[in-house]
Write an enzyme that holds these catalytic residues in place. Structure first.
Site, short mmCIF file in Angstrom:
data_model
loop_
_atom_site.label_atom_id
_atom_site.label_comp_id
_atom_site.label_asym_id
_atom_site.label_seq_id
_atom_site.Cartn_x
_atom_site.Cartn_y
_atom_site.Cartn_z
N ARG A 231 0.87 -1.19 0.00
CA ARG A 231 0.00 0.00 0.00
C ARG A 231 0.90 1.23 0.00
NH1 ARG A 231 -3.35 -3.07 -1.48
NH2 ARG A 231 -5.39 -3.52 -0.57
N HIS A 279 -1.42 -0.68 -9.94
CA HIS A 279 -1.96 -1.62 -8.97
C HIS A 279 -2.35 -2.94 -9.66
CE1 HIS A 279 -3.98 -1.84 -4.78
NE2 HIS A 279 -3.76 -3.06 -5.23
P1 NAP Z 1 -1.00 -11.25 5.79
O1 NAP Z 1 -1.08 -12.72 5.49
O2 NAP Z 1 -1.89 -10.69 6.85
O3 NAP Z 1 0.54 -10.95 6.17
C1 NAP Z 1 0.96 -9.72 6.67
C2 NAP Z 1 2.40 -9.84 7.13
O4 NAP Z 1 2.84 -8.55 7.57
C3 NAP Z 1 2.55 -10.80 8.34
O5 NAP Z 1 3.79 -11.48 8.25
C4 NAP Z 1 2.56 -9.82 9.51
O6 NAP Z 1 3.26 -10.28 10.67
C5 NAP Z 1 3.31 -8.65 8.91
N1 NAP Z 1 3.02 -7.44 9.67
C6 NAP Z 1 1.84 -6.82 9.89
N2 NAP Z 1 1.99 -5.74 10.67
C7 NAP Z 1 3.32 -5.68 10.96
C8 NAP Z 1 4.11 -4.79 11.73
N3 NAP Z 1 3.56 -3.75 12.37
N4 NAP Z 1 5.43 -5.02 11.81
C9 NAP Z 1 5.98 -6.10 11.19
N5 NAP Z 1 5.30 -6.97 10.42
C10 NAP Z 1 3.98 -6.75 10.32
O7 NAP Z 1 -1.23 -10.39 4.48
P2 NAP Z 1 -1.04 -10.84 2.94
O8 NAP Z 1 -2.18 -11.65 2.48
O9 NAP Z 1 0.35 -11.40 2.81
O10 NAP Z 1 -1.16 -9.41 2.20
C11 NAP Z 1 -0.27 -8.34 2.49
C12 NAP Z 1 -0.77 -7.06 1.82
O11 NAP Z 1 -0.57 -7.12 0.42
C13 NAP Z 1 -2.28 -6.81 1.95
O12 NAP Z 1 -2.60 -6.25 3.20
C14 NAP Z 1 -2.53 -5.86 0.80
O13 NAP Z 1 -2.41 -4.53 1.26
C15 NAP Z 1 -1.40 -6.14 -0.17
N6 NAP Z 1 -1.90 -6.66 -1.48
C16 NAP Z 1 -1.55 -5.98 -2.60
C17 NAP Z 1 -1.97 -6.45 -3.86
C18 NAP Z 1 -1.59 -5.74 -5.13
O14 NAP Z 1 -2.08 -6.09 -6.19
N7 NAP Z 1 -0.71 -4.76 -5.10
C19 NAP Z 1 -2.76 -7.60 -3.92
C20 NAP Z 1 -3.10 -8.26 -2.76
C21 NAP Z 1 -2.67 -7.78 -1.53
P3 NAP Z 1 2.78 -11.59 11.44
O15 NAP Z 1 3.28 -12.73 10.56
O16 NAP Z 1 3.51 -11.53 12.73
O17 NAP Z 1 1.29 -11.53 11.54
#
Ligand code: NAP
Length: 316
Positions: A231, A279
């Site tokens: 993001r 995006h």
């Molecule tokens: P997820 O499974 O919830 O994983 C988030 C990761 O970030 C986890 O490892 C989490 O730690 C870590 N995290 C969260 N807050 C943190 C903090 N304050 N400090 C350190 N680490 C932190 O999410 P995901 O499914 O991988 O998706 C990640 C993001 O990708 C989404 O939220 C979305 O914004 C983005 N996205 C972008 C696209 C695009 O097309 N550009 C598409 C889909 C998603 P823990 O392991 O300890 O929980």
């Protein structure tokens, strides 16, 4: 078997996107009555307990008095968390292996783009320059991933297969085979200092907003490169611009922005050290996403279990 209650699809997407989602969702769960929010009558609104959403208008969700559960077809839920944080609603975000594979492919593709100096050779071509750079082995290019969740971990596996040394940072300590993992703010500083290509796959939360500021960007080795597929507001825009202008950062691939679409006057469009993407790194696949939503809804119908996976306090 007739469905006990209709399920609204609530979205601010354009009508064609809504029609396409309705088609995919109905195909995945023909036993359910899935209705666009605008088509619900008063009685139906009063019965809804579950809503399937894609960037919903929160005012519409408030018109569903029995609503318990909101199932998003998107992975990022920062807007839902902001809109529904004070409510008792349970929230499910999309966790889809197909999405993770698509994101892993994008991370590998754009890491290779930076690793093989494609932006540099594109500029050389413009200037009709014939100057090969020294070749760097993938084993010598360290890739640091911020966020080791569903997407970050899949990206780490793809990068390891391509022989890059991979480092990863998460909130809680994580164990990923062949990946050096870090957590906490000390861990972040340690990882940034050893990262040649930084890939951001964090959710946007109160803690991650502005995380990559001038101080943290300055921890990266000189000529490091950056990929933001998470993001826009996770990176401080001015700090990023300064690091690129000063040549401390060699190049940034940006797929996400604070304002989308990126306004025509925004500086990244014309910056020579920035690649702008619309995006597009990992679009949701409506077929696999609908199958996952359908499985969660069937479990709910059969057992009452709600597959909530968003912690409103944590913000993701
Ligand atoms: P997820 O499974 O919830 O994983 C988030 C990761 O970030 C986890 O490892 C989490 O730690 C870590 N995290 C969260 N807050 C943190 C903090 N304050 N400090 C350190 N680490 C932190 O999410 P995901 O499914 O991988 O998706 C990640 C993001 O990708 C989404 O939220 C979305 O914004 C983005 N996205 C972008 C696209 C695009 O097309 N550009 C598409 C889909 C998603 P823990 O392991 O300890 O929980």
């Amino acid at each position: 078997m007739s469905a006990p209650m209709p399920i609204p699809f609530v979205s601010q997407s354009d009508p064609a996107a809504v029609a396409s989602w309705l088609q995919a969702l109905r195909a995945a769960m023909p036993e359910e009555e899935i209705i666009a929010f605008s088509e619900l009558d008063e009685d139906q609104r009063a019965q809804c307990r579950v809503a399937i959403v894609a960037n919903p208008d929160p005012a519409q969700l408030k018109l569903l008095p029995q609503l318990q559960w909101v199932h998003s077809v998107w992975a990022g839920v920062e807007r839902l968390v902001a809109d529904l944080g004070q409510s008792d609603l349970q929230i499910t975000r999309l966790v889809d292996p197909r999405l993770a594979a698509t994101m892993a492919e994008a991370v590998l593709a754009w890491t290779l783009y930076l690793h093989r100096d494609m932006p540099h050779y594109a500029r050389q071509q413009q200037a009709r320059q014939w100057r090969p750079l020294d070749y760097v082995l993938p084993e010598q290019r360290r890739v640091g991933i911020l966020g080791l969740g569903a997407l970050g971990e899949a990206a780490a596996v793809a990068l390891r297969q391509a022989r890059f040394p991979v480092l990863g940072w998460s909130r809680s300590a994580r164990n990923v085979p062949d990946v050096r993992t870090y957590s906490g703010m000390d861990g972040l500083a340690e990882m940034l200092a050893q990262t040649d290509i930084l890939v951001c796959l964090l959710p946007l939360t109160a803690e991650t907003r502005g995380l990559l500021d001038a101080v943290r960007l300055a921890l990266l080795p000189p000529q490091a490169q950056l990929i933001n597929f998470a993001r826009g507001p996770i990176i401080n825009d001015e700090a990023l611009r300064e690091a690129l202008d000063a040549g401390r950062l060699r190049h940034a691939v940006l797929d996400v922005f604070a304002t989308e679409p990126l306004p025509p006057e925004a500086w990244p469009w014309s910056h020579p050290a920035v690649t702008v993407l619309p995006h597009c790194s990992a679009p949701t696949d409506s077929g696999t996403a609908s199958a996952i939503v359908a499985a969660n809804i069937r479990r709910y119908r059969n057992s009452g279990e709600i597959a909530a996976n968003v912690d409103l306090k944590r913000g993701y």
